[in-house]
Design an enzyme around this catalytic site. Structure first.
Site, PDB file in Angstrom:
ATOM      1  N   HIS A  63       0.882  -1.264  -0.024  1.00  0.00           N
ATOM      2  CA  HIS A  63      -0.034  -0.097  -0.041  1.00  0.00           C
ATOM      3  C   HIS A  63       0.880   1.160  -0.110  1.00  0.00           C
ATOM      4  CE1 HIS A  63      -3.239   2.682   0.538  1.00  0.00           C
ATOM      5  NE2 HIS A  63      -2.689   3.255   1.724  1.00  0.00           N
ATOM      6  N   SER A  64       0.571   2.032  -0.717  1.00  0.00           N
ATOM      7  CA  SER A  64       1.229   3.568  -1.076  1.00  0.00           C
ATOM      8  C   SER A  64       2.586   3.159  -1.334  1.00  0.00           C
ATOM      9  CB  SER A  64       0.824   4.273   0.472  1.00  0.00           C
ATOM     10  OG  SER A  64       1.201   5.603   0.118  1.00  0.00           O
ATOM     11  N   MET A  65       3.440   3.714  -0.286  1.00  0.00           N
ATOM     12  CA  MET A  65       5.017   3.266  -0.465  1.00  0.00           C
ATOM     13  C   MET A  65       5.198   1.766  -0.757  1.00  0.00           C
ATOM     14  SD  MET A  65       8.138   4.298   2.155  1.00  0.00           S
ATOM     15  CE  MET A  65       7.766   2.943   3.286  1.00  0.00           C
ATOM     16  N   SER A  77      -1.772  -0.752  -4.144  1.00  0.00           N
ATOM     17  CA  SER A  77      -2.859   0.105  -3.769  1.00  0.00           C
ATOM     18  C   SER A  77      -2.271   1.509  -3.267  1.00  0.00           C
ATOM     19  CB  SER A  77      -3.217  -0.610  -2.181  1.00  0.00           C
ATOM     20  OG  SER A  77      -4.151  -0.068  -1.503  1.00  0.00           O
TER      21      SER A  77
END
Length: 240
Positions: free
Chosen positions: A84-86, A112
């Protein structure tokens, strides 16, 4: 690697990569949504939770290499990577290293809340004030207010966030990267201020396999409210 519920007999594993400032414990609740055929693992980055005494790693490439080495040391079984993200960028770079090493049991990459193209102008996290960093995190909804009220925790959190923001702000995927073989699933919240549906669809360009994308109600941390649905989706055998 953290294992909320060790399950060595599972035929499949799900390996999760946390967001900026996050730790492996973020994914602990996901274990309750997996059946007996799956084992949940979460990558624990240095410098946080049970690895708080270890130095932070300043680049996506270095984090990915460490994660790839740890995963290659695990018994081979079908594996899904989720970030997710990073964590999505780190999961992608980890998978590229795993495939380059000849590993074939990493069959699916789930990304994500993260774009793969159309990056904004780089911002040096070292030049952001503490208040700017905290505001950026709290606006996304991923920071517990209790952490910010404790001076010692706040200082530790800011050190991690500054490192992670510098890590991700300076990351750009290689333009000449070979397409990965694994299938890709891209997920997004419909009110995410960092990435839109058109940007998330660009993940199709990184794979020679199947690509699907899904949108959930919510902002950048939509997955907190939709954990069960996200887990069901990323472990689904086939998509309609």
């Amino acid at each position: 690697m953290a294992r909320p519920r060790p399950n060595p007999s599972a035929s499949r594993r799900v390996v999760c990569f946390p967001h900026a400032g996050g730790g492996a414990s973020f994914y602990r609740p996901w274990a309750q949504h997996l059946d007996a055929t799956h084992e949940l693992l979460a990558v624990q980055y240095p410098g946080r939770e049970n690895r708080y005494a270890e130095p932070l790693i300043p680049t996506v490439g270095e984090v990915a290499r460490a994660a790839a080495c740890a995963l290659l040391a695990e018994p081979a079984r079908e594996t899904i990577l989720f970030g997710h993200s990073m964590g999505a960028a780190i999961a992608y770079e980890t998978l590229r290293l795993l495939e380059a090493d000849g590993a074939t049991h990493f069959t699916r990459l789930c990304v994500s809340g993260r774009r793969i193209t159309d990056f904004p102008e780089e911002v040096d996290a070292a030049h952001r004030t503490d208040d700017e960093l905290l505001t950026a995190m709290t606006e996304l909804g991923g920071t517990q207010v209790e952490v910010l009220r404790e001076p010692d925790l706040r200082e530790m959190f800011l050190t991690i966030i500054r490192n992670d923001y510098r890590l991700i702000d300076t990351y750009r995927p290689p333009c000449d990267a070979e397409p990965i073989r694994a299938d890709v699933v891209a997920l997004i919240g419909d009110d995410d201020p960092q990435v839109d549906r058109w940007q998330v669809k660009e993940w199709a360009s990184v794979t020679a396999g199947t690509f699907v994308w899904h949108e959930f109600p919510g902002g950048h941390f939509y997955l907190v409210d939709h954990a069960q649905r996200v887990v069901e989706l990323i472990t689904r055998d086939h998509w309609a």
